[in-house]
Design an enzyme around this catalytic site. Structure first.
Site, PDB file in Angstrom:
ATOM      1  N   GLU A  63       0.931  -4.145  11.835  1.00 24.16           N
ATOM      2  CA  GLU A  63       0.998  -5.563  11.472  1.00 24.16           C
ATOM      3  C   GLU A  63       1.296  -6.476  12.650  1.00 24.16           C
ATOM      4  O   GLU A  63       1.278  -7.694  12.499  1.00 24.16           O
ATOM      5  CB  GLU A  63       2.076  -5.731  10.405  1.00 24.16           C
ATOM      6  CG  GLU A  63       1.818  -4.841   9.232  1.00 24.16           C
ATOM      7  CD  GLU A  63       2.899  -4.918   8.178  1.00 24.16           C
ATOM      8  OE1 GLU A  63       4.081  -4.776   8.551  1.00 24.16           O
ATOM      9  OE2 GLU A  63       2.551  -5.107   7.019  1.00 24.16           O
ATOM     10  N   LYS A  73       3.071  -1.725  15.967  1.00 28.27           N
ATOM     11  CA  LYS A  73       4.306  -1.560  15.200  1.00 28.27           C
ATOM     12  C   LYS A  73       4.372  -0.156  14.589  1.00 28.27           C
ATOM     13  O   LYS A  73       5.418   0.476  14.526  1.00 28.27           O
ATOM     14  CB  LYS A  73       4.323  -2.600  14.083  1.00 28.27           C
ATOM     15  CG  LYS A  73       5.506  -2.517  13.158  1.00 28.27           C
ATOM     16  CD  LYS A  73       5.363  -3.548  12.064  1.00 28.27           C
ATOM     17  CE  LYS A  73       6.532  -3.557  11.110  1.00 28.27           C
ATOM     18  NZ  LYS A  73       6.290  -4.457   9.983  1.00 28.27           N
ATOM     19  N   TRP A 113       0.832  -1.222   0.000  1.00 23.64           N
ATOM     20  CA  TRP A 113       0.000   0.000   0.000  1.00 23.64           C
ATOM     21  C   TRP A 113       0.860   1.262   0.000  1.00 23.64           C
ATOM     22  O   TRP A 113       0.338   2.364   0.057  1.00 23.64           O
ATOM     23  CB  TRP A 113      -0.898   0.013   1.246  1.00 23.64           C
ATOM     24  CG  TRP A 113      -0.151   0.257   2.551  1.00 23.64           C
ATOM     25  CD1 TRP A 113       1.112  -0.162   2.871  1.00 23.64           C
ATOM     26  CD2 TRP A 113      -0.629   0.984   3.683  1.00 23.64           C
ATOM     27  NE1 TRP A 113       1.442   0.225   4.150  1.00 23.64           N
ATOM     28  CE2 TRP A 113       0.395   0.939   4.677  1.00 23.64           C
ATOM     29  CE3 TRP A 113      -1.800   1.656   3.978  1.00 23.64           C
ATOM     30  CZ2 TRP A 113       0.255   1.550   5.920  1.00 23.64           C
ATOM     31  CZ3 TRP A 113      -1.922   2.257   5.222  1.00 23.64           C
ATOM     32  CH2 TRP A 113      -0.915   2.203   6.176  1.00 23.64           C
ATOM     33  N   ASP A 114       2.199   1.101  -0.074  1.00 26.54           N
ATOM     34  CA  ASP A 114       3.105   2.244   0.085  1.00 26.54           C
ATOM     35  C   ASP A 114       2.879   3.344  -0.940  1.00 26.54           C
ATOM     36  O   ASP A 114       3.319   4.476  -0.749  1.00 26.54           O
ATOM     37  CB  ASP A 114       4.567   1.769   0.042  1.00 26.54           C
ATOM     38  CG  ASP A 114       4.874   0.745   1.121  1.00 26.54           C
ATOM     39  OD1 ASP A 114       4.104  -0.227   1.229  1.00 26.54           O
ATOM     40  OD2 ASP A 114       5.867   0.904   1.843  1.00 26.54           O
TER      41      ASP A 114
HETATM   42  O1  IFM Z   1       3.684  -1.593   3.519  1.00 27.86           O
HETATM   43  C1  IFM Z   1       4.637  -1.645   4.517  1.00 27.86           C
HETATM   44  C2  IFM Z   1       3.964  -1.934   5.838  1.00 27.86           C
HETATM   45  O2  IFM Z   1       3.057  -0.919   6.167  1.00 27.86           O
HETATM   46  C3  IFM Z   1       4.983  -2.055   6.918  1.00 27.86           C
HETATM   47  N1  IFM Z   1       5.917  -3.118   6.586  1.00 27.86           N
HETATM   48  C4  IFM Z   1       6.596  -2.884   5.362  1.00 27.86           C
HETATM   49  C5  IFM Z   1       5.633  -2.728   4.208  1.00 27.86           C
HETATM   50  C6  IFM Z   1       6.382  -2.430   2.918  1.00 27.86           C
HETATM   51  O3  IFM Z   1       7.014  -1.194   2.992  1.00 27.86           O
END
Ligand code: IFM
Length: 812
Positions: free
Chosen positions: A506, A626, A367-368
């Site tokens: 997450e 997180k 989703w970045d």
């Molecule tokens: O999309 C992100 C997530 O929000 C956090 N862990 C890493 C992913 C990829 O950058």
């Protein structure tokens, strides 16, 4: 390290820092990126010379911990960098092959030049007899012609005569080995390697990916240059040295013996062309690559056109912030543009979370883009549009995924790569415990809302109604449909609920002790789902009648579906506890973590999930996040819009509730993702809080200081990099690009009180915005387009083309 306005210089060679430098000094052009690895060193613990082309993935099956698992990876392509050298004195046996790891290294320095898009490395070697060889090497990955890259290497001798032996070529014996955690997974993605040569000075290598069957071809031309001018391929006849060609099935190399006198300089230019069968307008990639290098100008010519291309990019994406922050922001912008440039707009590629700079997360798309597109929208809208096109082409796949899950609409995958199926791994390794654990992050269905949000933002900023009414509408409606299908009515609550999901945080992927993964009523998921449903309804209303009918027929939208959307958009459940928004239902029942105790014991507790699992515990038991989850809402929506979405749902989120919510989660977040500090900076800045700067600083240093401990070496954090740019561009200015006006609402942060951004807005390519502590200056370049309307402090102003206005932030 010394940092000047446009350059980053690393003094000395530090093997343990080399992989980080390789990522930060990577060069690319939106079509492919090559890590800043030393050309003369062999891949090993300190060196990882990866090259990655946008969208070039391959799938392999591995067996880990007794299970067969499939992974699709961004493929590490043949290595075009190799260029090794050694001294061959006339009066002594040949010396050793030299590299920064060799004890003969006396000096080393490398400079990344952001303005010109080059990486220059200087090394001086000295042998026991005092013979010196100085090597200066400049490389580029061409921003004008995205298929070309080049290296110029100059050798200067001192105290000896004889020959410099140079071996340069292309190495197809590569695999994906850049991330230690993936060591147990299959890593050979290339097969069918074949090499050859053309003319005296060109070698080539072709191969294909094993499963996706992408054909890859590279051709490399090696020429010597006399007085800085390359020979034209005629070898010795034109004053150059004819290379000797050596081919094996996986390697295509040239060897050159360059005669040297004491104090003389000899120059070798290596030019490489890369094509794949995924390229638009491609016939035979090998032919294209060989022709590409044959036609390529000499190094000075390539450098000049490369500089011009970068000059144009910098003009389109200007962001001037004074001081150290400004220098880091420029580096961030450089890497964003190297990953996503106007060349990307020609490709079927998404936003890789870690750039094209390494193999972390296998080059997948998450989703970045939520943190990337809002920046691009105001500079390169055609790139944003193409990136949304990546999602549109995978809409059928998202609809299939929804249908297989028993739902209607489109369920976009949490991790996406080649064909848009769910690519999230089913098990991940906790390096701390060595255990492979089930991975439930695919339950992050909120990724669909991110796609919808980006469609809306892009269309609003660019005014691209053609896209909004066609592909954009289809995606938005199918995502809305998915949320409607996911929501169940709860008679007791008198509200709709979405159950069994994972939110942006997450860490929490289920209730402690529960048999099934997933959480209920994740506030972020529900509020964004309500927003999507409402946007979809507004869009349905606004579509031109003929288009509306077409679209409804195409996606078979039943007449009563919109009524249900409307009902859900007003009655989705959002849980609360102690006067704050709950991250999900039951969050308040989780135990409090002894944050101080864990910090004392472990120091860095960003990856608290791994720490707890290694202790035999689980983070699911604790009120510990997180990264921003509820607070993400304050990143997506400015305060008034946030209050409006909650009002739509029948909840009141006033300043007090929001402030209490922000405080609550600030104390319960470990910031185990680079996105977290960024989001907190936005949220706190919008709330006019002084601690915004602390998070902003952490977001700025995330990659340059490798804050997440070793992760940047595996690829930059593109979301955080682009997010910091957008933090200045939209976060600090309060900018919202509406169709009829630019809205401004600058946020005072003393450490960032003076800066300048240039934007593309409507038909104006270069709206210049300068922010000062108490004033804003807006300049609109001369043109025959309409004046720009600005809304600031509740008042409207117009700035005519060719004029400049200073507006006082106090409202005068
Ligand atoms: O999309 C992100 C997530 O929000 C956090 N862990 C890493 C992913 C990829 O950058």
């Amino acid at each position: 390290m010394t940092v000047a306005a446009w350059t980053w210089t690393y003094e000395g060679y530090e093997p343990e820092a080399e992989r980080l430098r390789e990522a930060l000094c990577a060069l690319g052009n939106g079509y492919f990126v090559t890590r800043g690895a030393a050309t003369e060193a062999l891949p090993g613990p300190a060196h990882y010379p990866g090259t990655y082309a946008a969208g070039c993935y391959n799938r392999l099956t591995s067996t880990v911990a007794g299970r067969r698992i499939e992974n699709e990876d961004l493929v590490n392509l043949p290595n075009w960098l190799p260029l090794r050298y050694r001294m061959r004195p006339a009066d002594a046996p040949p010396g050793p092959w030299l590299s920064p790891d060799h004890p003969q290294l006396a000096e080393h320095r490398q400079t990344l030049d952001l303005r010109h898009g080059t990486l220059t490395r200087w090394s001086v070697y000295e042998d026991a007899a005092g013979r010196r060889l100085s090597v200066e090497q400049c490389r580029l990955v061409h921003m004008g012609d995205p298929h070309l890259a080049a290296l110029r290497t100059s050798f200067t001798t001192a105290g000896w005569a004889g020959e410099v032996e140079v071996v340069a070529g292309i190495d197809g014996d590569v695999r994906n080995a850049g991330v230690a955690r993936y060591r147990e997974l299959a890593s050979r993605h290339l097969t069918g390697c074949d090499t050859g040569s053309e003319d005296d000075d060109t070698v080539w290598l072709r191969c294909r990916t094993i499963e996706s069957g992408i054909h890859i071809a590279m051709a490399g031309r090696t020429r010597t240059a006399v007085g800085g001018t390359a020979s034209d391929g005629g070898g010795a006849a034109s004053g150059g040295v004819t290379p000797r060609t050596e081919l094996t099935s996986q390697r295509a190399f040239h060897t050159l013996m360059l005669p040297v006198e004491p104090g003389s300089t000899v120059v070798v230019d290596k030019t490489v062309a890369l094509y794949t069968s995924r390229d638009p307008a491609i016939g035979n990639p090998l032919r294209a690559a060989v022709d590409g290098v044959r036609r390529a100008p000499d190094f000075p010519g390539l450098l000049a056109s490369h500089h011009r291309a970068w000059k144009h990019l910098w003009q389109q994406a200007k962001l001037d912030v004074p001081g150290d922050s400004g220098r880091i922001l420029r580096l961030h912008l450089f890497h964003v543009l190297q990953t996503l440039s106007p060349h990307t707009a020609e490709l079927d590629a998404g936003v890789p979370a870690r750039g094209l700079h390494g193999e972390a997360y296998r080059g997948h798309v998450f989703w970045d883009e939520l943190f990337v597109l809002p920046f691009l929208n105001l500079h390169f809208p055609e790139v944003s549009r193409a990136l949304l096109g990546y999602r549109y082409r995978r809409l059928p796949s998202a609809c299939r995924a929804a249908s297989e899950a028993g739902r209607a609409g489109a369920m976009y995958p949490w991790q996406s790569a080649g064909d848009g199926r769910e690519e999230t791994q089913e098990f991940h390794l906790n390096p701390r415990s060595g255990r492979w654990l089930p991975d439930h992050s695919r339950l992050q269905h909120h990724v669909g809302s991110a796609v919808a949000y980006n469609v809306w933002q892009y269309c609003r900023a660019s005014g691209d109604t053609a896209f909004l009414h066609t592909k954009g509408a289809e995606m938005l409606l199918q995502i809305a449909r998915f949320w409607a299908a996911a929501a169940d009515w709860d008679e007791d609550l008198g509200r709709y609920r979405i159950r069994g999901v994972v939110g942006p945080d997450e860490y929490h992927d289920g209730y402690p002790g529960a048999a099934e993964p997933g959480l209920d009523d994740n506030a972020y998921t529900n509020v964004t789902a309500a927003w999507v449903l409402m946007r979809a309804l507004v869009l349905c209303r606004d579509l031109p009648e003929a288009r509306r009918q077409q679209l409804f027929e195409r996606i078979q939208l039943a007449p009563d579906e919109r009524e249900r959307w409307d009902d859900i958009a007003h009655r989705l459940h959002v849980p609360y506890h102690q006067g704050v928004i709950s991250q999900f239902a039951g969050y308040a029942d989780l135990a409090e973590l002894d944050w101080d105790g864990y910090r004392r014991q472990y120091g860095d507790i960003r990856r608290l999930d791994r720490i707890l699992e290694a202790e035999g515990d689980t983070v699911n038991r604790y009120q510990a996040s997180k990264q921003a989850d509820v607070l993400m809402l304050g990143y997506l929506f400015p305060p008034a819009e946030l209050a409006a979405v909650f009002r739509q749902l029948g909840y009141a989120v006033d300043d007090d509730v929001w402030r209490a919510t922000v405080d609550y989660y600030l104390h319960r977040t470990s910031h185990g993702s680079t996105l977290s500090a960024l989001v907190h900076a936005w949220v706190l800045a919008r709330a006019r809080r002084a601690d915004a700067w602390m998070y902003c600083e952490e977001a700025l240093t995330g990659d340059v200081a490798d804050v997440q401990g070793g992760t940047t070496a595996e690829g930059i954090h593109l979301g955080a990099m682009a997010g910091t740019l957008d933090f200045v561009q939209r976060g600090m200015t309060g900018l919202e690009a509406h169709e009829h006006a630019l809205w401004l609402d600058p946020v005072p942060i003393p450490q960032l009180s003076k800066f300048r951004v240039r934007l593309r807005y409507g038909r104006h390519w270069d709206v210049d915005l300068r922010i000062r502590a108490r004033r804003v200056r807006i300049a609109v370049p001369e043109s025959d387009t309409a004046a720009v309307r600005v809304r600031l402090g509740g008042r409207s102003y117009t700035v005519a083309p060719g004029t400049t206005r200073w507006l006082d932030l106090s409202g005068s």
